[in-house]
Design an enzyme around this catalytic site. Structure first.
Site, short mmCIF file in Angstrom:
data_model
loop_
_atom_site.label_atom_id
_atom_site.label_comp_id
_atom_site.label_asym_id
_atom_site.label_seq_id
_atom_site.Cartn_x
_atom_site.Cartn_y
_atom_site.Cartn_z
N SER A 1 -46.08 -22.17 13.97
CA SER A 1 -47.14 -23.05 13.07
C SER A 1 -46.66 -22.57 11.39
O SER A 1 -46.13 -21.63 11.04
CB SER A 1 -48.66 -22.58 13.44
OG SER A 1 -48.78 -23.01 14.61
N1 SAH Z 1 -49.53 -19.25 17.62
C1 SAH Z 1 -48.23 -19.77 17.51
C2 SAH Z 1 -48.29 -21.37 17.81
C3 SAH Z 1 -47.78 -21.85 18.99
S1 SAH Z 1 -47.39 -23.57 19.37
C4 SAH Z 1 -47.75 -19.28 16.23
O1 SAH Z 1 -47.87 -18.40 15.70
O2 SAH Z 1 -46.91 -20.07 15.72
C5 SAH Z 1 -48.96 -23.61 20.71
C6 SAH Z 1 -48.92 -22.64 21.75
O3 SAH Z 1 -50.10 -23.10 22.62
C7 SAH Z 1 -47.42 -23.17 22.61
O4 SAH Z 1 -46.76 -22.12 22.73
C8 SAH Z 1 -48.14 -23.72 23.94
O5 SAH Z 1 -47.50 -23.61 25.26
C9 SAH Z 1 -49.58 -23.08 23.95
N2 SAH Z 1 -50.56 -23.61 24.84
C10 SAH Z 1 -50.99 -24.89 25.01
N3 SAH Z 1 -52.00 -25.09 25.91
C11 SAH Z 1 -52.23 -23.72 26.44
C12 SAH Z 1 -52.94 -23.11 27.23
N4 SAH Z 1 -54.01 -23.87 27.87
N5 SAH Z 1 -53.10 -21.62 27.47
C13 SAH Z 1 -52.14 -21.09 26.66
N6 SAH Z 1 -51.42 -21.57 25.82
C14 SAH Z 1 -51.35 -22.77 25.78
#
Ligand code: SAH
Length: 270
Positions: free
Chosen positions: A113
């Site tokens: 992000s």
């Molecule tokens: N927190 C991260 C952002 C990751 S993007 C950062 O530090 O940049 C969002 C993430 O949410 C993705 O990896 C995706 O696989 C995850 N995600 C989506 N639905 C989810 C769920 N139901 N449970 C756990 N993770 C989920």
């Protein structure tokens, strides 16, 4: 979607006890997971930070100065952003862009992000009424991704549980976070829609992926006095908004904040 023509309730839990929604106006849409091609185009326009590796703290300080100038106020959040090496969470080929305020690909169609959005969401969590200054307490993060935000959260939280549904990303985060030695951080492979009951209740819940509703499990696992910050589909299905929910003794008070653009919250694991 049900075929009955009736919309499912947004809050399956205690729907009738929710306070009215308050809208706050903010112009720009926050797009933490902006399409990769846009990020690449941006990167071409800007000069890459110099001296990375030799002087990553200096490059990070410049990123923090820009975020501060753009309105991020929490000193605790700014300090965390200044100390976590974001370049360690992106692929080698993208390191020159690690301290741009942009999302970057981390594999499997997911992204790390944008620092400004991560900062804004943690700042909102810290602003919950009655919080110890700069402290998040017990934290649940849904969507570990590569683990960057988890590293920030573990600096400001007492205990942090972070859940990821994609096994390769869960494993990647474990590897990338290991050198930081965060003993208060627990990475869980699973479906974050059900939260993580063993460590509940949580003073802070933060989601990096957005669905059509806020799962009842999150609201149940939010401590009294706790705050949840998560993207959610806007009313009428037009885009996403950032939702802030505060739990009091008797109710869940929700507020709609700015428009955002996160990856979808999916069910199950993969
Ligand atoms: N927190 C991260 C952002 C990751 S993007 C950062 O530090 O940049 C969002 C993430 O949410 C993705 O990896 C995706 O696989 C995850 N995600 C989506 N639905 C989810 C769920 N139901 N449970 C756990 N993770 C989920």
């Amino acid at each position: 979607m049900s075929g009955s023509g009736q919309r499912p309730p947004k809050f399956p839990l205690a729907l009738d006890r929710l306070a009215p929604v308050v809208r706050t106006a903010r112009a720009a849409t926050l797009r933490p997971q902006r399409p990769v091609h846009e990020a690449a185009a941006d990167a071409q326009r800007r000069a890459a930070p110099t001296g990375l590796g030799l002087d990553s703290a200096g490059v990070r300080e410049r990123m923090v100065a820009r975020l501060r100038a753009d309105g991020l106020r929490s000193e605790a959040v700014l300090a965390a952003l200044a100390s976590v090496p974001r370049h360690a969470f992106v692929d080698t080929a993208l390191i020159a862009q690690a301290y741009e305020d942009t999302s970057l690909p981390i594999g499997l169609g997911q992204t790390i992000s944008k620092p400004s959005v991560v900062g804004r969401m943690i700042e909102l969590l810290l602003a919950a009424p009655g919080r110890a200054p700069g402290r998040l307490g017990r934290v649940l993060e849904v969507g570990t991704g590569c683990g960057y935000q988890a590293a920030l959260l573990s600096q400001l939280g007492d205990q942090v549980v972070s859940i990821e549904r994609l096994k390769p990303l869960h494993d990647k985060a474990r590897t990338l976070l290991a050198p930081l030695r965060r003993n208060n951080l627990r990475l869980v492979y699973g479906d974050g829609r059900v939260g993580h009951p063993p460590n509940a209740p949580y003073d802070s819940i933060i989601a990096a992926a957005g669905g059509g509703d806020l799962p009842a499990a999150w609201l149940e696992q939010l401590a009294v006095g706790g705050r949840l910050v998560a993207p959610m589909q806007a009313a009428g299905g037009r885009g996403q908004v950032l939702m802030v929910v505060d739990r009091t003794e008797s109710e869940w008070i929700r507020k709609v904040h700015e428009a955002v653009h996160f990856v979808p919250l999916k069910s199950g694991v993969a």
